[in-house]
Scaffold this motif. Structure first.
Motif, PDB file in Angstrom:
ATOM      1  N   ASN A  80      14.534   4.170  61.623  1.00  0.00           N
ATOM      2  CA  ASN A  80      14.670   5.566  62.007  1.00  0.00           C
ATOM      3  C   ASN A  80      13.650   6.370  61.238  1.00  0.00           C
ATOM      4  O   ASN A  80      13.716   6.475  60.030  1.00  0.00           O
ATOM      5  CB  ASN A  80      16.063   6.083  61.641  1.00  0.00           C
ATOM      6  CG  ASN A  80      17.129   5.170  62.164  1.00  0.00           C
ATOM      7  OD1 ASN A  80      17.029   4.729  63.285  1.00  0.00           O
ATOM      8  ND2 ASN A  80      18.112   4.871  61.348  1.00  0.00           N
ATOM      9  N   SER A  81      12.708   6.942  61.923  1.00  0.00           N
ATOM     10  CA  SER A  81      11.671   7.667  61.192  1.00  0.00           C
ATOM     11  C   SER A  81      12.199   9.009  60.734  1.00  0.00           C
ATOM     12  O   SER A  81      13.215   9.496  61.196  1.00  0.00           O
ATOM     13  CB  SER A  81      10.443   7.841  62.067  1.00  0.00           C
ATOM     14  OG  SER A  81      10.816   8.518  63.231  1.00  0.00           O
ATOM     15  N   LEU A  82      11.471   9.604  59.850  1.00  0.00           N
ATOM     16  CA  LEU A  82      11.882  10.834  59.197  1.00  0.00           C
ATOM     17  C   LEU A  82      11.804  12.019  60.138  1.00  0.00           C
ATOM     18  O   LEU A  82      11.012  12.033  61.063  1.00  0.00           O
ATOM     19  CB  LEU A  82      10.940  11.072  58.036  1.00  0.00           C
ATOM     20  CG  LEU A  82      11.582  11.492  56.730  1.00  0.00           C
ATOM     21  CD1 LEU A  82      12.737  10.614  56.398  1.00  0.00           C
ATOM     22  CD2 LEU A  82      10.540  11.411  55.645  1.00  0.00           C
ATOM     23  N   SER A  83      12.596  13.030  59.852  1.00  0.00           N
ATOM     24  CA  SER A  83      12.538  14.274  60.630  1.00  0.00           C
ATOM     25  C   SER A  83      11.140  14.875  60.573  1.00  0.00           C
ATOM     26  O   SER A  83      10.449  14.755  59.573  1.00  0.00           O
ATOM     27  CB  SER A  83      13.545  15.253  60.040  1.00  0.00           C
ATOM     28  OG  SER A  83      13.222  16.553  60.407  1.00  0.00           O
ATOM     29  N   ILE A  84      10.765  15.532  61.616  1.00  0.00           N
ATOM     30  CA  ILE A  84       9.411  16.079  61.691  1.00  0.00           C
ATOM     31  C   ILE A  84       9.216  17.187  60.654  1.00  0.00           C
ATOM     32  O   ILE A  84       8.091  17.497  60.272  1.00  0.00           O
ATOM     33  CB  ILE A  84       9.132  16.601  63.130  1.00  0.00           C
ATOM     34  CG1 ILE A  84       7.645  16.812  63.333  1.00  0.00           C
ATOM     35  CG2 ILE A  84       9.871  17.871  63.405  1.00  0.00           C
ATOM     36  CD1 ILE A  84       6.914  15.588  63.678  1.00  0.00           C
ATOM     37  N   ASP A  85      10.318  17.757  60.183  1.00  0.00           N
ATOM     38  CA  ASP A  85      10.175  18.840  59.219  1.00  0.00           C
ATOM     39  C   ASP A  85       9.925  18.349  57.817  1.00  0.00           C
ATOM     40  O   ASP A  85       9.603  19.130  56.942  1.00  0.00           O
ATOM     41  CB  ASP A  85      11.448  19.703  59.202  1.00  0.00           C
ATOM     42  CG  ASP A  85      11.525  20.589  60.412  1.00  0.00           C
ATOM     43  OD1 ASP A  85      12.642  20.886  60.827  1.00  0.00           O
ATOM     44  OD2 ASP A  85      10.464  20.963  60.924  1.00  0.00           O
ATOM     45  N   CYS A  86      10.099  17.060  57.599  1.00  0.00           N
ATOM     46  CA  CYS A  86       9.872  16.553  56.253  1.00  0.00           C
ATOM     47  C   CYS A  86       8.382  16.459  56.001  1.00  0.00           C
ATOM     48  O   CYS A  86       7.602  16.231  56.908  1.00  0.00           O
ATOM     49  CB  CYS A  86      10.493  15.170  56.095  1.00  0.00           C
ATOM     50  SG  CYS A  86      12.257  15.265  56.029  1.00  0.00           S
ATOM     51  N   LYS A 115      11.831  12.105  38.817  1.00  0.00           N
ATOM     52  CA  LYS A 115      12.223  13.294  39.563  1.00  0.00           C
ATOM     53  C   LYS A 115      11.070  13.738  40.441  1.00  0.00           C
ATOM     54  O   LYS A 115      11.013  14.881  40.869  1.00  0.00           O
ATOM     55  CB  LYS A 115      12.545  14.428  38.590  1.00  0.00           C
ATOM     56  CG  LYS A 115      13.820  14.184  37.876  1.00  0.00           C
ATOM     57  CD  LYS A 115      14.566  15.445  37.683  1.00  0.00           C
ATOM     58  CE  LYS A 115      15.930  15.100  37.159  1.00  0.00           C
ATOM     59  NZ  LYS A 115      16.323  15.925  36.094  1.00  0.00           N
ATOM     60  N   THR A 140       8.891  14.396  43.608  1.00  0.00           N
ATOM     61  CA  THR A 140       9.106  14.533  45.041  1.00  0.00           C
ATOM     62  C   THR A 140       7.747  14.628  45.698  1.00  0.00           C
ATOM     63  O   THR A 140       6.726  14.766  45.036  1.00  0.00           O
ATOM     64  CB  THR A 140       9.846  15.840  45.354  1.00  0.00           C
ATOM     65  OG1 THR A 140       9.078  16.910  44.851  1.00  0.00           O
ATOM     66  CG2 THR A 140      11.213  15.845  44.748  1.00  0.00           C
ATOM     67  N   MET A 178       5.856  17.743  44.787  1.00  0.00           N
ATOM     68  CA  MET A 178       5.143  17.708  43.502  1.00  0.00           C
ATOM     69  C   MET A 178       3.867  16.883  43.630  1.00  0.00           C
ATOM     70  O   MET A 178       2.832  17.225  43.051  1.00  0.00           O
ATOM     71  CB  MET A 178       6.031  17.100  42.433  1.00  0.00           C
ATOM     72  CG  MET A 178       7.206  17.950  42.060  1.00  0.00           C
ATOM     73  SD  MET A 178       8.030  17.193  40.694  1.00  0.00           S
ATOM     74  CE  MET A 178       9.589  17.980  40.771  1.00  0.00           C
ATOM     75  N   CYS A 236      15.497  22.051  38.327  1.00  0.00           N
ATOM     76  CA  CYS A 236      16.460  20.944  38.418  1.00  0.00           C
ATOM     77  C   CYS A 236      17.374  20.928  37.208  1.00  0.00           C
ATOM     78  O   CYS A 236      18.557  20.634  37.326  1.00  0.00           O
ATOM     79  CB  CYS A 236      15.741  19.602  38.453  1.00  0.00           C
ATOM     80  SG  CYS A 236      14.996  19.271  40.005  1.00  0.00           S
ATOM     81  N   ASP A 237      16.833  21.235  36.057  1.00  0.00           N
ATOM     82  CA  ASP A 237      17.638  21.146  34.851  1.00  0.00           C
ATOM     83  C   ASP A 237      18.085  22.492  34.340  1.00  0.00           C
ATOM     84  O   ASP A 237      18.590  22.594  33.230  1.00  0.00           O
ATOM     85  CB  ASP A 237      16.851  20.415  33.760  1.00  0.00           C
ATOM     86  CG  ASP A 237      16.703  18.951  34.085  1.00  0.00           C
ATOM     87  OD1 ASP A 237      15.587  18.430  33.958  1.00  0.00           O
ATOM     88  OD2 ASP A 237      17.706  18.353  34.475  1.00  0.00           O
ATOM     89  N   GLN A 238      17.868  23.528  35.122  1.00  0.00           N
ATOM     90  CA  GLN A 238      18.323  24.872  34.792  1.00  0.00           C
ATOM     91  C   GLN A 238      17.881  25.303  33.400  1.00  0.00           C
ATOM     92  O   GLN A 238      18.694  25.747  32.584  1.00  0.00           O
ATOM     93  CB  GLN A 238      19.842  24.950  34.950  1.00  0.00           C
ATOM     94  CG  GLN A 238      20.199  24.668  36.393  1.00  0.00           C
ATOM     95  CD  GLN A 238      21.672  24.681  36.655  1.00  0.00           C
ATOM     96  OE1 GLN A 238      22.453  24.348  35.779  1.00  0.00           O
ATOM     97  NE2 GLN A 238      22.026  25.068  37.857  1.00  0.00           N
TER      98      GLN A 238
END
Lengths: 182, 573
Positions: B268-274, B218, B220, B223, B42-44
């Protein structure tokens, strides 16, 4: 042209993001990118939006046309008409793929949108194939293709050009009195 | 010294620098490394990743990089030994150590300049206070010398009687000081001995890194999932007590509900790929959702030891158990995903009920599962077994670094095929462990040497190459001890620790020796074999290599085995 090249060109489109950092205006060759302030929406090209999203520095706002109801209407219209109906955005397929792959959590009803866009794409490609088939088969001289996007044209370009070239060669050989000594 | 503000004292310093990441070979370290890598991306931040197998490897890696790099981050290595002494770095090298090995060496704790410990201080560390160990002895000596020299220079002019008195007084003072010093030193030796006697593990490194990410907002779900895997690895490989595991699960559960709450808000629920993480009170059967239920019951330590599946009686009991649950054998031997829905529906509750009748009260354990896409559903322990199998893969002759990279890759969501490969390897490993345990118990290979139990795996044993690696061998040790405790009738043997030896390198003629503490419900997992091995090797001058970061694992020459063992027996009786 390679589909990845078309996708690359699609990344120039602008999309709204909401950054969580602050940065002054940056001056790039392609144009200026406005000052970034946390929480305030700003327009950026898709390539930058995806990079910022991957670095967890922004939230992507889905474009206006990327809405399940609107896309459903477009799909119905596409199915009814024989000609190509106006398309939500000239890079709708690429943008859908890019945004849904990288930022699916920012887009509500992402799965439905993916299905709807795929349906629209399938219908249009079917029409295109039909039209190309008729064009080649009935040796028509010109065709009218409104509202086609670059990606769709790209799928048929190779086949259409090659087949029309071959047809032209065959037709040329049919002309009487033309000697071909090869 | 301990770092108090992780963000200011660690992350903000390294974010503008080039860093070397030295990572030890265990799953918790892998997960911590993955989280840190994600933050660096993220911070390169420019970093170099070096997997290290032991102290020698760490030393060579350090020598290679010390010219170009100033900042070193050590993950799950380096805390339990005086690092400055071992590596002899320059003045400007700074080390950030995030290690679960305890006890932390006192020099590392009290060094203010070069060593920063990324360890939470509310772990019960029991660090001895500074005055007890370090003695500012310059002042005292000077004082003593000044007195004596003062007297001597004056003494010439004074009458001899006075000088004798002065000398006596000075002499007495000196004797007093020396006595106090000797007492202090004896007390210091005692304190240090108590502090360093037992080796154990603290909070997972992956959880610490996740907290760093959380402090910087940060974090997710990926993580969070990695930190869950890090914690589960500590539990699977028996490094922490069950109480600590449950406490840490509760802490992670708060994060999980915070992340889930964010998504359930919208209609609206989240995409199944999440990625979706959910808390489960699931069965303690290893890999049961990727295997058949029958295989999983046969090859999981808990069930296999409780049923004593190496004996005919045990097999009969298993059949009774399955019959009691009403599960037809054909269903149970099928792949789990192909079982009938009606059978799978209340499986957990049904199994719990029946296992209570058969004396297995804790068949269910708190854990988490992850869910993404339509097909992919994994429990944390599944991923731990798969990653450990990939990390210690002996099937192809690949070096440790390649296996490390493969295991690191299998933790990403985009490399599901690799995870499946890992799961297959883990199944083979578990089967091999089960068969070895069964043969050891049936042929009475486990002998009591007095103060401990001892087992030696001969070279011809099937799958013995698997057990030349520390993680696999420690799993085998744990299962073997549990099985032995369940099968023996000798009450005294039940509370003995276990030492296991397996061939490590046939060409060099070495064996890997590992010791684990005795098996008990309330065990605090504190291992005293580290110091014991050191002393025994020294006293018999055996050719032993104390290379591994866990001091209870050493490599020994085959010929020195018997005298080493004799020394150990005398030491521990």
């Amino acid at each position: 042209m390679d589909p990845s090249e078309v996708e690359f060109l699609a990344e120039k489109e602008t999309v709204k993001v909401i950054p969580n950092f602050s940065l002054d205006k940056i001056y790039l060759i392609g144009g200026d990118l406005g000052p970034f302030n946390p929480g305030l929406p700003v327009d950026v090209p898709v390539w930058l939006a995806l990079n910022l999203k991957q670095r967890q520095k922004c939230r992507i706002v889905p474009p206006e046309w990327m809405d399940a109801d609107k896309l459903e209407e477009i799909r119905e219209q596409e199915r009814k008409e024989d000609a190509f109906s106006p398309v939500p955005s000239c890079h709708y397929m690429e943008l859908t793929k890019l945004l849904l792959n990288h930022a699916a959590d920012d887009i509500p009803r992402a799965d439905e949108i993916r299905t709807l866009v795929k349906d629209i794409w399938d219908t249009r490609i079917a029409k295109l194939r039909l039209s190309a088939d008729r064009f080649v088969g009935q040796q028509e001289a010109h065709a009218r293709l409104d509202n086609l996007t670059l990606m769709e044209i790209n799928t048929t370009r190779d086949f259409l050009l090659d087949s029309l070239n071959s047809m032209h060669k065959l037709r040329a050989n049919l002309q009487p009195g033309k000697s071909q000594d090869y | 010294m301990f770092v108090t503000d992780i963000r200011k004292e660690f992350y903000d310093i390294v974010v503008n620098q080039r860093v070397v990441l030295l990572v030890s070979l265990d799953i918790d370290a892998l997960c911590a490394c993955k989280i840190l890598q994600a933050l660096f991306h993220c911070d390169q931040v420019q970093y170099t990743l070096v997997p290290v197998t032991g102290w020698e490897n760490l030393g060579t890696a350090f020598l290679e990089h010390k010219e170009q790099y100033q900042y070193f981050v050590l993950i799950n290595c380096g805390a339990n030994v005086d690092l400055l002494e071992t590596l002899q770095p320059e003045e400007d090298s700074i080390f950030f150590i995030c290690d679960t090995h305890r006890p932390v060496d006192v020099v590392n704790i009290y060094n203010d300049t070069q060593i920063k410990l990324l360890i939470k201080q509310d772990d019960d560390l029991g660090v001895p206070s500074y005055e007890d160990i370090f003695h500012d002895d310059e002042d005292e000596d000077e004082e003593g010398n000044r007195d004596d020299s003062g007297n001597e220079s004056d003494g010439g002019a004074e009458p001899s009687g006075k000088r004798r008195r002065f000398d006596e007084a000075a002499l007495e003072r000196r004797i007093e000081r020396q006595r106090a010093r000797r007492e202090w030193e004896a007390r210091r030796r005692e304190i240090l001995f108590d502090y360093e006697q037992y080796e154990y593990h603290g909070t997972s490194a992956a959880m610490f890194m996740f907290e760093l990410a959380w402090v910087m907002t940060k974090d997710t779900k990926d993580m969070l999932w990695w930190s869950i895997i890090g914690l589960t690895d500590q539990w699977v490989h028996d490094k922490i007590t069950h109480m600590k595991y449950v406490t840490d699960i509760v802490a992670l559960q708060r994060h999980v509900s915070r992340h889930n709450h964010r998504n359930e808000d919208e209609e609206n629920s989240l995409s199944i790929d999440c990625i979706r993480i959910s808390f489960e009170y699931d069965l303690r059967l290893a890999l049961y959702q990727h295997w058949s239920l029958y295989e999983s019951i046969c090859n999981s330590c808990y069930t296999s030891c409780n049923f004593k599946l190496w004996s005919i009686n045990g097999q009969k009991k298993l059949q009774e158990f399955l019959a009691d649950m009403g599960l037809p054998l054909k269903q149970v031997r099928q792949k789990f995903n192909s079982m009938d829905i009606s059978v799978k529906e209340n499986l957990r509750e049904v199994i719990e009920e029946s296992s209570n009748k058969f004396g297995m009260k804790d068949i269910r354990v708190q854990t988490f599962s992850v869910h993404f896409g339509f097909k992919n559903r994994f429990l944390a322990s599944d991923v731990v077994h798969a990653a450990a199998a990939l990390l210690e893969n002996v099937e192809k002759e690949e070096c440790a670094t390649d296996n490390f990279i493969k295991a690191l890759d299998c933790l990403s969501r985009s490399n599901i095929e690799r995870l499946h490969v890992g799961i297959d390897l883990a199944k083979k490993k578990l089967k091999a462990i089960q068969q070895t345990v069964a043969s050891c118990i049936c042929t009475n290979l486990l002998l009591s040497q007095g103060p401990f139990l001892y087992c030696h795996l001969l070279e011809g044993t099937p799958d013995v190459k698997l057990f030349s690696k520390p993680l696999a061998l420690s799993l085998l040790c744990k299962y073997l001890l549990k099985a032995f405790v369940c099968s023996t009738r000798n009450k005294r043997c039940k509370v003995l620790p276990l030492i296991m030896a397996a061939p490590r390198d046939v060409d060099k003629g070495t064996v890997i020796v590992l010791g684990i503490p005795p098996e008990s419900e309330t065990s605090d997992k504190k291992n005293f074999f580290g110091r014991a091995f050191e002393k025994a090797a020294e006293s018999t001058s055996s050719r032993a290599l104390h290379d591994h970061f866990d001091t209870s694992i050493i490599e020994l020459k085959m010929e020195d085995r018997s005298k080493f063992l004799d020394a150990l027996i005398t030491l521990l009786s």
